[in-house]
Each structure stands twice: as structure tokens, then as C-alpha cells.
Design a protein around this motif. Sequence first.
Motif, PDB file in Angstrom:
ATOM      1  N   GLY A  93       0.844  -1.243   0.159  1.00 51.21           N
ATOM      2  CA  GLY A  93       0.008  -0.017   0.031  1.00 51.21           C
ATOM      3  C   GLY A  93       0.629   1.294  -0.090  1.00 51.21           C
ATOM      4  N   LYS A  94       0.398   2.283   0.519  1.00 51.49           N
ATOM      5  CA  LYS A  94       0.977   3.574   0.726  1.00 51.49           C
ATOM      6  C   LYS A  94       1.029   4.265   2.007  1.00 51.49           C
ATOM      7  CE  LYS A  94       0.063   5.224  -4.172  1.00 51.49           C
ATOM      8  NZ  LYS A  94       1.541   5.249  -4.515  1.00 51.49           N
ATOM      9  N   LYS A  95       2.116   4.881   2.203  1.00 51.26           N
ATOM     10  CA  LYS A  95       2.265   5.640   3.643  1.00 51.26           C
ATOM     11  C   LYS A  95       2.863   7.099   3.269  1.00 51.26           C
ATOM     12  CE  LYS A  95       4.874   6.082   7.693  1.00 51.26           C
ATOM     13  NZ  LYS A  95       6.130   5.362   8.537  1.00 51.26           N
ATOM     14  N   ASN A  96       1.816   7.928   3.505  1.00 50.43           N
ATOM     15  CA  ASN A  96       2.319   9.594   3.065  1.00 50.43           C
ATOM     16  C   ASN A  96       2.647   9.526   1.506  1.00 50.43           C
ATOM     17  OD1 ASN A  96       2.071  10.051   5.570  1.00 50.43           O
ATOM     18  ND2 ASN A  96       4.324   9.859   6.306  1.00 50.43           N
ATOM     19  N   GLY A  97       1.896   8.797   0.698  1.00 46.88           N
ATOM     20  CA  GLY A  97       2.147   8.982  -0.671  1.00 46.88           C
ATOM     21  C   GLY A  97       3.175   8.052  -1.279  1.00 46.88           C
ATOM     22  N   LYS A  98       3.722   7.342  -0.246  1.00 49.49           N
ATOM     23  CA  LYS A  98       4.955   6.526  -0.554  1.00 49.49           C
ATOM     24  C   LYS A  98       4.539   5.043  -0.655  1.00 49.49           C
ATOM     25  CE  LYS A  98       8.457   9.918   0.569  1.00 49.49           C
ATOM     26  NZ  LYS A  98       9.556  10.446   1.396  1.00 49.49           N
ATOM     27  N   ASN A  99       5.242   4.342  -1.515  1.00 49.85           N
ATOM     28  CA  ASN A  99       4.806   2.885  -1.519  1.00 49.85           C
ATOM     29  C   ASN A  99       5.297   1.902  -0.423  1.00 49.85           C
ATOM     30  OD1 ASN A  99       3.087   3.324  -3.810  1.00 49.85           O
ATOM     31  ND2 ASN A  99       4.890   3.430  -5.342  1.00 49.85           N
ATOM     32  N   PHE A 100       4.591   1.078   0.249  1.00 56.28           N
ATOM     33  CA  PHE A 100       5.405   0.115   0.850  1.00 56.28           C
ATOM     34  C   PHE A 100       4.608  -1.253   0.349  1.00 56.28           C
ATOM     35  CE2 PHE A 100       1.568   1.098   3.392  1.00 56.28           C
ATOM     36  CZ  PHE A 100       0.986  -0.058   3.472  1.00 56.28           C
ATOM     37  N   ASP A 101       5.679  -2.312   0.396  1.00 61.18           N
ATOM     38  CA  ASP A 101       5.464  -3.731   0.190  1.00 61.18           C
ATOM     39  C   ASP A 101       6.333  -4.771   1.204  1.00 61.18           C
ATOM     40  OD1 ASP A 101       5.224  -6.387  -0.853  1.00 61.18           O
ATOM     41  OD2 ASP A 101       5.679  -5.780  -2.905  1.00 61.18           O
ATOM     42  N   LYS A 102       5.484  -5.295   1.979  1.00 60.76           N
ATOM     43  CA  LYS A 102       6.237  -6.083   3.135  1.00 60.76           C
ATOM     44  C   LYS A 102       5.519  -7.215   3.759  1.00 60.76           C
ATOM     45  CE  LYS A 102       9.139  -4.467   6.929  1.00 60.76           C
ATOM     46  NZ  LYS A 102       9.611  -3.320   7.718  1.00 60.76           N
ATOM     47  N   THR A 103       6.416  -8.113   4.049  1.00 61.08           N
ATOM     48  CA  THR A 103       5.926  -9.507   4.724  1.00 61.08           C
ATOM     49  C   THR A 103       6.344  -9.298   6.028  1.00 61.08           C
ATOM     50  OG1 THR A 103       5.806 -10.552   2.514  1.00 61.08           O
ATOM     51  CG2 THR A 103       5.814 -11.772   4.607  1.00 61.08           C
ATOM     52  N   PHE A 104       5.586  -9.854   7.152  1.00 57.77           N
ATOM     53  CA  PHE A 104       5.745  -9.625   8.453  1.00 57.77           C
ATOM     54  C   PHE A 104       5.765 -11.143   9.110  1.00 57.77           C
ATOM     55  CE2 PHE A 104       4.517  -5.308   7.646  1.00 57.77           C
ATOM     56  CZ  PHE A 104       5.571  -4.532   8.381  1.00 57.77           C
ATOM     57  N   ASN A 105       6.668 -11.494   9.911  1.00 54.61           N
ATOM     58  CA  ASN A 105       6.756 -12.643  10.497  1.00 54.61           C
ATOM     59  C   ASN A 105       6.499 -12.203  12.062  1.00 54.61           C
ATOM     60  OD1 ASN A 105       6.983 -14.978   8.696  1.00 54.61           O
ATOM     61  ND2 ASN A 105       8.703 -13.662   8.121  1.00 54.61           N
ATOM     62  N   VAL A 106       5.316 -12.233  12.558  1.00 53.66           N
ATOM     63  CA  VAL A 106       4.896 -11.604  13.996  1.00 53.66           C
ATOM     64  C   VAL A 106       4.928 -12.673  15.008  1.00 53.66           C
ATOM     65  CG1 VAL A 106       3.512 -10.311  15.328  1.00 53.66           C
ATOM     66  CG2 VAL A 106       3.700  -9.873  12.978  1.00 53.66           C
ATOM     67  N   THR A 107       5.671 -12.434  16.221  1.00 48.28           N
ATOM     68  CA  THR A 107       5.509 -13.455  17.329  1.00 48.28           C
ATOM     69  C   THR A 107       5.073 -12.811  18.517  1.00 48.28           C
ATOM     70  OG1 THR A 107       7.887 -12.787  18.025  1.00 48.28           O
ATOM     71  CG2 THR A 107       7.695 -14.569  16.203  1.00 48.28           C
ATOM     72  N   GLY A 108       4.963 -13.923  19.649  1.00 49.65           N
ATOM     73  CA  GLY A 108       4.681 -13.257  20.838  1.00 49.65           C
ATOM     74  C   GLY A 108       3.142 -13.201  21.087  1.00 49.65           C
ATOM     75  N   PHE A 109       2.354 -13.486  20.091  1.00 51.34           N
ATOM     76  CA  PHE A 109       0.901 -13.215  20.358  1.00 51.34           C
ATOM     77  C   PHE A 109       0.171 -14.722  21.142  1.00 51.34           C
ATOM     78  CE2 PHE A 109       0.855  -9.681  17.885  1.00 51.34           C
ATOM     79  CZ  PHE A 109      -0.177  -8.891  17.986  1.00 51.34           C
ATOM     80  N   THR A 110       0.642 -14.673  22.360  1.00 46.67           N
ATOM     81  CA  THR A 110       0.203 -15.679  23.192  1.00 46.67           C
ATOM     82  C   THR A 110      -1.452 -15.812  23.366  1.00 46.67           C
ATOM     83  OG1 THR A 110       0.414 -14.554  24.997  1.00 46.67           O
ATOM     84  CG2 THR A 110       2.342 -15.953  24.330  1.00 46.67           C
ATOM     85  N   HIS A 111      -1.820 -16.872  23.421  1.00 44.76           N
ATOM     86  CA  HIS A 111      -3.474 -16.995  23.523  1.00 44.76           C
ATOM     87  C   HIS A 111      -3.931 -16.166  24.583  1.00 44.76           C
ATOM     88  CE1 HIS A 111      -7.331 -18.760  23.857  1.00 44.76           C
ATOM     89  NE2 HIS A 111      -7.146 -19.393  22.778  1.00 44.76           N
ATOM     90  N   PRO A 112      -4.836 -15.359  24.283  1.00 42.65           N
ATOM     91  CA  PRO A 112      -5.197 -14.358  25.363  1.00 42.65           C
ATOM     92  C   PRO A 112      -5.931 -14.876  26.688  1.00 42.65           C
ATOM     93  CG  PRO A 112      -6.803 -14.242  23.511  1.00 42.65           C
ATOM     94  CD  PRO A 112      -5.595 -14.927  23.153  1.00 42.65           C
ATOM     95  N   TYR A 113      -6.327 -16.356  26.364  1.00 44.49           N
ATOM     96  CA  TYR A 113      -6.961 -17.009  27.700  1.00 44.49           C
ATOM     97  C   TYR A 113      -6.228 -18.339  28.057  1.00 44.49           C
ATOM     98  CZ  TYR A 113     -11.516 -14.459  26.889  1.00 44.49           C
ATOM     99  OH  TYR A 113     -12.381 -13.717  26.701  1.00 44.49           O
ATOM    100  N   ALA A 114      -4.862 -18.023  27.661  1.00 47.66           N
ATOM    101  CA  ALA A 114      -4.034 -19.175  28.304  1.00 47.66           C
ATOM    102  C   ALA A 114      -3.394 -18.711  29.809  1.00 47.66           C
ATOM    103  CB  ALA A 114      -2.765 -19.331  27.540  1.00 47.66           C
TER     104      ALA A 114
END
Length: 496
Positions: A93-114
Motif C-alpha cells: 500500500g501507501k504511506k504518506n504517498g509513498k509505496n510499501f510492500d512488506k511481509t511480516f513474521n510476528v511472534t509473541g501473540f500468546t493465546h489471550p485465555y492461556a
Amino acid sequence: MILLFAGCPQSSDKISKPGSTQSGTTIHGEKIDISETELLTALNLTRGSQSASEAAKKIAAQTGKNVGRLSFTEAKSLAYDDEAGTFKVKVVGKKNGKNFDKTFNVTGFTHPYASPPQSAIQVEFKFDAGIEENLSIDKYIEKITPNLKAHLTFSFSLQNGKAITLGYDNDYYELTAQVSNSNGELKISPEYKLKYKKKLRGEDETSVSTAYTSAMPVFTGQKKDYFTEKDVFEHIFNKVKDDPELIVADAGSYASSKYAFAMVLNNGGTLFNTGKIAQYVNVYNTKGADNHREIKNITPAMDNVRGGGITADDYEGKLTVNFYISKAEYIADGNTPDDKEKSGSYTVVRSGFKKLPSDISSNVRSVLEFSLGKITDGNGTQDTWKKRRINNTALISMKYTGINSTYDNWFSLNDDLKITGDTSGFYLILNGQDYTSRMPNHQDNFLVPTNGDENVKILIKHLQISKNVGEEELTIRVQFMGGNDTETVKIKPQSY
């Protein structure tokens, strides 16, 4: 000679090394980078608040949307694993009129009811199914097991501040329970499972429920007593409290006659329609093998009879009664049961009693006919009558203080203009008989017969007579139950 080797691209079903990012499709124009923190913050995604799958799906839903400074032309969820707390997404997409294209590998989203269950919020059985049929504890368990959540409220707080509830349909957890008889108590054995979603790249989502085993004894060791005698009273009370027919109405009787009976005897007598609770009287009269309790002579009772528990309105033909449910043993001899021996109380208004005529102000004689008779062999003349002074004498006056425990002095009573020798030579007549013989008394609950029907009686709140010297008219003022108006009648001797 220079040799060039082109490597073949490889796809992977796994999420890349935690914290890494990958460039995506080549885009034209000036490029700009966005950080993981920026992406998560823009979409209000917080570790510990959402599962990995929930976060990934929320990001994927942003295609074609603007969020703050970010404009998404493409957003994809590539993979996620709730149990591991990781997910992989691609955003373009765009941010402030400039293009971005990115893939994220996100960690640390532990189960909220664990998180371990820590303390009870509410653990409560609804005993209606058991009380209605007086079921034994084993029969009750058998009855409620197929649909336990309808009969048991079971909710706990977790150490991380979240809460879980039995039978609550959601995407995060599953809380079920078994109930058993533990030496006459209801033992609750809960099972807490976490729901984990997982999706590998190019595959469909899978879901598994895994038992959470870090539960504390406070969670696994809950026991509750089965229903008590008071629970039975409360159950019956709630069944009948909004039913005005619990009070027996009589279109041929004034409400004040029922009120007077209750006040003098300090109980409701036959005022209640006991047929309304007959099924409970029967089912609790004896305890069988499949029953839990024996409670003999369950009955409605009037609450605080002499302290406002009953009021009457003869103008409207209404009786207002404050009542509770108990049993005969507890209310014998006018006793007031302890709180554990009765239900709560409620006020019911019963219409349908005989009403005073709508024209009572000008037609008191339709209920109470007053006249003046000449004493036989007396000295009554017009002159002696005119000389007679009566200075606002209250013949009947309801007392509000100084009443003794037997209520035989509930009214202040006087007898003026007596047939037995009044100096004027005249006497007061009520409904065809001398007033002396009509005077209210404790034995008749202070009631007086009405005009035209000796069997229909009424309670007079106040009756007063007055006469000035030189006048012929005797002024009679009457107050009936249910109003503050004073009805006035003026009469003269029938003859001289």
C-alpha cells in the motif's frame, strides 16, 4: 568465463524466523518502509489481547481500506499458529504517498485465555427443576446434566484479568463441567480447554481444543449445598406473587370486613386462595425415595399484619396485602418467622370486592341509614330536643396508638343519644335498630351491618355526631375505609 547460476525460488508452509521481514512484489515509485510496531498500533493489535489467528485475519481484512497514514491496496494472511503465538502477513500500500510492500513474521501473540483460573465470579445453581418436583439430589443431577448451562452459572476470573463462563459460545475457549453427588453436596468438576487455530500457507485452517491443565484447586474443588427449606418458600413465592387471585375476592363483601378480621385476629384467616399452591403442599407433604425434603403445611401468610401489611379501600373495592410463603408451624399463634423460615414479601392488590355507591356523598343512607326515634314513655318534645347540645361526639374513632396486644381496644367507642333515657327524650337509630345495639364490638371485629342486608358488614373508620342548642338537625359525619373524605348526613326526629 563467468558462470551465472539462477536459484529456483522455494515456497515454505512455515512462518519464517521470528521477527524477520521479507520484501514482496516489485512496485514502482518511491518506496517507504513500515515497521511491525506501526502496523500493529494502527490496527489496535496488542500481544496478549488477541490470538495470532485473530490478528492475522484483522490485518487481512484491511485490503482497500485507509487506516490513519496507511492505505492498503493488498493485505494477506499467509499463515498463523495460535498455540505458538505467531503469524505471517503481507501488506502492500501507501504511506504518506509513498509505496510499501512488506511481509511480516510476528511472534509473541500468546493465546489471550492461556491463564490459570484464579477466583470465582459466580458459582450458582438454579434449583427450579429440583424444587418444582422435590427431586432428590441424584434425580436433580440426572435432570440437569443434558443442559447444564441452563441450571448452573459458573464463571471464573483468570490471573490475567479475563473471565470464562460455562457454556459461553466463543472462539477462544470451551468451559464444560460435570456435576456429581459428594456426600449430599453438589460437586462441580469443570474442564477448561483452549481453542487453537492453525493455518499453513496454501492450506485450510484447522482447529483443536486442548485442555488447560494449570487450574487451581479453587477452580476444580467447587461444592454447593442442595436446596434448602427457604429455597422452597422463595420458589413458590415467585410463582404466585404476581397472581392477584391468590387473594380470595368476594363481590358481596366489603374489603374492610376482611381487613378488620385480619387486624383483630392478627392473621389472614381464609383470605388466601390456598389452591394456588396446592401442588407444592402435596409434593412436600411427605418425603419419598426420590424426594429431597418434607415440609408440612406450606402456606401463604400475611406480613406485618398490624403494621401496614393489609389495607382496605371500600370506595374502590380493593384489598392490598403484603404476604410471604412459610409453613403453619412457623406462624402459629401470630408468630413472625425468622428470615430463613420464610420467603421474601410482596404486595398484591386484589380488586373485586363490593364498592361503596358512586353517589355515597349524597346517599350515605344506601349503606348506613340514620334516624332519630322518640323514647317510649319518655319526655321527648320539640323543645327538649332543641335544648340538647352534642359537641362533636365521636361514636366511633379508629385508634392508631395505644392499642393493646389483643386489639380489643382498637377503637374508641361512645354511646350517645341512648335509648335508655337520654335527657332529650330521643335516641339514635342505625339501620332500623337503636344505635346501642348496633355499636361495634371486639367480638364482631368492630364491624356494623349495612342497610338492607344484615349479613353484609362494613368497618367505619370514624363516626361523629354534633348538634347546637336551638337547632333541630343532628349532623352526622362518617369516614369509610379507603378515603379521607367525610360524608355528611343531617337528620331530624321522625316525630315529636
